[in-house]
Scaffold this motif. Structure first.
Motif, short mmCIF file in Angstrom:
data_model
loop_
_atom_site.label_atom_id
_atom_site.label_comp_id
_atom_site.label_asym_id
_atom_site.label_seq_id
_atom_site.Cartn_x
_atom_site.Cartn_y
_atom_site.Cartn_z
N ASP A 69 -20.97 -1.83 -8.77
CA ASP A 69 -20.10 -0.77 -8.25
C ASP A 69 -20.52 0.58 -8.82
OD1 ASP A 69 -18.11 0.91 -7.40
OD2 ASP A 69 -16.46 -0.43 -7.92
N ARG A 85 -19.01 1.32 -2.23
CA ARG A 85 -18.34 0.50 -3.23
C ARG A 85 -18.56 -0.96 -2.87
NH1 ARG A 85 -12.49 2.28 -5.73
NH2 ARG A 85 -12.67 1.09 -7.66
N PHE A 88 -15.26 -4.27 -4.92
CA PHE A 88 -13.98 -3.60 -5.13
C PHE A 88 -13.10 -4.46 -6.02
CE2 PHE A 88 -9.60 -2.69 -3.24
CZ PHE A 88 -9.35 -1.66 -4.14
N GLU A 108 -6.08 2.41 -5.66
CA GLU A 108 -7.40 2.28 -6.29
C GLU A 108 -8.50 2.90 -5.42
OE1 GLU A 108 -8.40 1.04 -9.25
OE2 GLU A 108 -6.30 0.80 -9.84
N LEU A 109 -8.23 2.99 -4.12
CA LEU A 109 -9.21 3.56 -3.19
C LEU A 109 -8.97 5.05 -2.95
CD1 LEU A 109 -9.28 0.59 -0.65
CD2 LEU A 109 -11.17 1.30 -2.13
N VAL A 126 -6.64 -0.17 4.71
CA VAL A 126 -7.49 -0.86 3.74
C VAL A 126 -8.76 -1.36 4.40
CG1 VAL A 126 -7.67 -2.97 2.35
CG2 VAL A 126 -5.64 -1.55 2.15
N ILE A 129 -11.17 1.56 5.30
CA ILE A 129 -11.78 2.18 4.12
C ILE A 129 -12.85 1.26 3.53
CG2 ILE A 129 -11.36 2.95 1.75
CD1 ILE A 129 -8.56 3.84 2.73
N LEU A 130 -12.54 -0.02 3.39
CA LEU A 130 -13.52 -0.94 2.80
C LEU A 130 -14.76 -1.09 3.67
CD1 LEU A 130 -11.26 -3.73 1.23
CD2 LEU A 130 -12.34 -1.78 0.11
N LEU A 133 -16.83 1.95 3.06
CA LEU A 133 -17.45 1.91 1.73
C LEU A 133 -18.52 0.82 1.61
CD1 LEU A 133 -14.30 2.41 -0.54
CD2 LEU A 133 -16.09 4.08 -0.06
N THR A 135 -18.10 -2.34 1.49
CA THR A 135 -17.67 -3.32 0.49
C THR A 135 -18.08 -4.72 0.92
OG1 THR A 135 -15.80 -1.93 -0.16
CG2 THR A 135 -15.66 -4.27 -0.71
#
Length: 292
Positions: A69, A85, A88, A108-109, A126, A129-130, A133, A135
């Motif tokens: 990360d 990221r 996560f 956390e994000l 969520v 965003i992930l 990123l 993830t």
């Protein structure tokens, strides 16, 4: 002044968190690495890292996250142009509540929202965003709300994790105490997806003595302590209940005292009950008893 000659600077260095790469932890980290590199598919495999409290689960997850990360790297700024990221990591809420789970993740994000925002909306955010990123794995620490909430809330949260894994096609790793196995196994679909792997308590033997020899090297003392000798090892095992977190705490206390006193070694005498009491050491089994 040479910092190696300053006792207080040595003590501060001793207090820094440190990964101890013993065999079982390294093997589990490699298993997580294989999951991290697993091809995306609808039904991704997951892991449940099971162990007693303070027995290295959080350290394992944190060590893995730091390896992957970039947001945990020194000098990282949230204002960097390109943010990824791949791993996560976050801590589960203290009770099985779907909305609180998403709140924790969004906070956390760096994307907190209103408490009144519907759970479905939080889940969509969520997920978006992930994906943005890139993830590839979600790590959930302290997944230990096995005694909290109603069975209905517990099922809803497990279904939320299952949906999230399906939606993102990424593996999820949770760290939990043994009692949590009952929660994970209460839903056959969830139980089939979360393979339990274990960080057991330590027992006397060659592996434990090797661990102590490794830990001794991290204490920074100038004289040998020979912690792996059977007599010293047995005392450390007895005083820590075989839990690595308590071992680290105990050895840190003893090493600090050895530095300040000039002894520069943890002797068998230092491990005697009277000396441990002088240092304020309380056996783990007595820590939650009322002493009034």
């Amino acid at each position: 002044m040479d910092s190696s000659n300053d006792p207080e600077l040595r003590i501060q260095a001793l207090k820094q968190p440190l990964w101890i790469g013993y065999g079982r932890a390294v093997a589990l980290r490699q298993q997580m690495e294989e999951l991290f590199n697993h091809p995306r598919m609808h039904r991704m495999p997951n892991l449940a890292v099971i162990g007693e409290s303070n027995n290295g689960k959080s350290m394992l997850l944190n060590n893995f996250a730091r390896r992957h990360d970039p947001t945990l790297a020194p000098g990282y700024s949230v204002n960097d142009d390109k943010i990824e990221r791949p791993v996560f990591l976050f801590q589960a809420p203290p009770e099985p509540d779907e909305g609180r789970l998403y709140n924790r993740m969004l906070t956390e994000l760096y994307a907190p929202g209103s408490e009144r925002e519907p759970a479905e909306s939080k889940l969509r955010r969520v997920s978006v965003i992930l994906k943005a990123l890139n993830t590839r794995m979600v790590l959930i620490d302290e997944f230990g709300f096995f005694q909290a909430g109603t069975p209905m809330k517990q099922r809803k949260l497990l279904n939320a994790l299952k949906f999230l894994g399906n939606e993102l096609q990424i593996p999820i790793v949770v760290a939990a105490v043994p009692e949590t196995l009952n929660l994970l196994q209460s839903d056959p679909q969830v139980a089939n997806r979360f393979e339990p792997v274990f960080l057991p308590k330590w027992k006397m033997g060659e592996d434990f003595q090797k661990l102590l020899a490794t830990m001794e090297k991290t204490l920074g003392l100038r004289l040998p302590s020979n912690l792996a000798a059977e007599s010293s090892a047995q005392r450390i095992l007895d005083e820590s209940n075989g839990i690595i977190g308590y071992m680290s705490e105990l050895l840190q206390k003893l090493a600090i005292d050895a530095i300040r006193s000039g002894a520069e070694s943890v002797t068998l005498n230092a491990l005697k009950e009277a000396n441990l009491k002088r240092l304020g050491w309380v056996h783990p089994s007595r820590r939650h008893r009322y002493a009034g």
